[in-house]
Design an enzyme around this catalytic site. Structure first.
Site, PDB file in Angstrom:
ATOM      1  CG  HIS A 211      -3.142  -1.563  -3.240  1.00 15.51           C
ATOM      2  ND1 HIS A 211      -3.977  -2.645  -3.025  1.00 15.51           N
ATOM      3  CD2 HIS A 211      -3.952  -0.549  -3.668  1.00 15.51           C
ATOM      4  CE1 HIS A 211      -5.219  -2.303  -3.300  1.00 15.51           C
ATOM      5  NE2 HIS A 211      -5.225  -1.038  -3.699  1.00 15.51           N
ATOM      6  CB  CYS A 212      -1.239  -1.146  -8.927  1.00 14.65           C
ATOM      7  SG  CYS A 212      -1.317  -0.074 -10.386  1.00 14.65           S
ATOM      8  N   PRO A 213      -3.487   1.244  -7.535  1.00 14.75           N
ATOM      9  CG  PRO A 213      -3.470   3.544  -7.167  1.00 14.75           C
ATOM     10  CD  PRO A 213      -2.618   2.330  -7.040  1.00 14.75           C
ATOM     11  N   GLY A 216      -6.671  -1.563  -9.643  1.00 15.93           N
ATOM     12  CA  GLY A 216      -7.662  -1.923  -8.638  1.00 15.93           C
ATOM     13  C   GLY A 216      -7.372  -3.212  -7.913  1.00 15.93           C
TER      14      GLY A 216
END
Length: 469
Positions: A211-213, A216
């Site tokens: 999950h890449c912030p 997003g």
């Protein structure tokens, strides 16, 4: 009061209803005959039936995602860092085009602005494609699928004859390698190979990478290609802008006489150089790591856990590798795009069978056909609220006679001849009061097959007449 009377009252004069108004009234009367409602009330009371528009599936999506543009855009809830990423790219590129490109276009080459525009457009397009797309979310199991899975697990437990909790995994063989499929207690499914449940988005994702912030969104099967192209192109853009900033400052210092005078003349170039210098080291390291993963045909999740490491087992190997680094890169960059498993813009149909009281047929009233439903289960009508006539049922407690009549909402006069039938308080089998409601769809097949008594009434009809609806 009908539509024509309401318009006439508002204008102060009586007007004849138009053909469209007459058609609306006929449609309402037809739907009223198809949707009877049973209630004990004043015949002069008015009953309204509200027809709600069906919801889209993205509106009732169980995951922690946000949708935009009627479900076409899908993102995670944590979008603050994504806006920071987008702002840094846009602001840095804007300063570069405003202060450096004009000078370098005149002094160095006319190709510099063209290369900068192409790199900027490619970076923005891959970023938005990664952030706004479905990463490969696996739909959750329906009630029927969940029940079937539980029955299958219980059957396996009974075969073993043990009292231990049932095992929540399956084993499959892929290219000679045994792979365990774990059961997800949230999605109620056995996750496919290389899939994992994202705790931030609360979804199972195919080929889950991480999950890449910064974008997003989750990175998975359907957007990993664009994520890889984004970090590689961002690295190239950062190196290109940094080199152009340094070149601009050097040439400007030669024109102005000193490096400090050049900085005073173009302070934006120094700001761009600082931002791009920090971005090069971070993004370049990330791009190098994912290049290694692409060549090995692994995901970040598998590399961190050491899924295909030989330290666990000597004969452990990656069954998803295509043999060499070139083939693995071609599959990631040039392979076919997989369709989304989510029908985000489809109409939501509840997965429960609920017997509605509006469909209960009163005693003595003939069975009426149900309305034809549309393609997605909704009623074929666009009005939000339609005024309907009311089917009123009156019970005389002294004579045990029930009268049902269809009362018009305009003047309270009956539209059909009252129908009477015998009513009793007890059930003939148990001689006890009963309040069970019976709907016509489940009673009609039994009425057709039940033998008829000499008085012309079947046994099931007598029970149905004597039960309390």
């Amino acid at each position: 009061m009908n539509v024509g009377q309401e318009s006439g009252a508002s204008n102060g004069s009586t007007t004849h209803p138009s053909q469209q108004q007459i058609a609306v009234e006929k449609t309402a009367e037809a739907l009223a005959c198809q949707l009877p409602t049973t209630q004990v009330s004043d015949p002069k009371s008015t009953n309204y039936i509200s027809l709600e528009m069906p919801k889209r599936k993205w509106e009732v999506f169980p995951g922690r995602n946000h949708f935009y543009c009627d479900g076409r855009i899908m993102m995670a809830r944590q979008k603050g860092i994504f806006y920071l990423t987008l702002g840094l790219i846009v602001v840095t590129s804007g300063l570069f085009f405003a202060f450096d490109c004009v000078y370098l276009w005149k002094r160095v080459s006319e190709a510099i602005p063209v290369i900068g525009v192409l790199l900027f457009v490619f970076v923005i397009s891959t970023l938005l494609r990664t952030s706004f797309s479905d990463p490969g979310v696996i739909p959750r199991a329906s009630a029927e699928e969940e029940a079937a899975t539980e029955r299958q697990i219980e059957a396996q437990t009974q075969q073993t004859g043990t009292y231990r909790p049932p095992s929540r995994f399956k084993e499959v063989v892929i290219n000679g390698q045994n792979i365990k499929l774990k059961y997800c207690f949230t999605c109620k499914i056995f996750r496919p190979p290389r899939s994992s449940h994202c705790s931030l988005c609360d979804n199972c994702v195919e080929n889950f990478d991480h999950h890449c912030p910064w974008v997003g969104n989750c990175v998975g099967k359907r957007n990993y290609r664009f994520f890889y192209l984004f970090i590689v192109s961002t690295t190239i853009l950062s190196i290109f802008v940094f080199a152009c900033n340094v070149t601009h400052l050097v040439l400007r210092s030669q024109d102005e006489g000193s490096f400090l005078d050049a900085i005073k003349y173009t302070p934006a170039s120094l700001i761009e150089a600082v931002i791009t210098f920090g971005a090069v080291w971070s993004v370049f390291g990330l791009a190098s790591f994912h290049t290694y993963l692409v060549c090995k045909s692994q995901t970040t999740n598998e590399d961190i856990k050491g899924t295909w490491s030989t330290k666990r087992q000597r004969d452990n190997f990656n069954p998803f590798s295509h043999g060499n680094a070139f083939s693995n890169c071609c599959v990631v960059l040039c392979g076919p795009m997989h369709p989304s498993l989510l029908d985000r813009r489809g109409f939501y149909v509840p997965d429960v069978n609920v017997t509605q009281t509006e469909n209960v047929i009163p005693r003595g009233v003939p069975a009426l056909p149900l309305p034809n439903k549309g393609e997605n289960g909704d009623l074929p009508i666009s009005e939000a609220v339609i005024s309907m006539p009311t089917l009123t049922t009156t019970i005389n407690m002294e004579t045990n006679i029930e009268t049902a009549q269809l009362v018009s909402k305009d003047n309270g006069t009956p539209n059909s001849t009252p129908t009477k039938c015998q009513y009793q308080e007890t059930n003939i089998d148990s001689m006890t009061p009963t309040t069970k409601r019976k709907s016509m769809p489940e009673m009609q097949p039994l009425l057709d097959e039940e033998p008829v008594s000499p008085d012309g009434t079947s046994t099931l009809e007598r029970r149905f007449m004597q039960s309390d609806l």
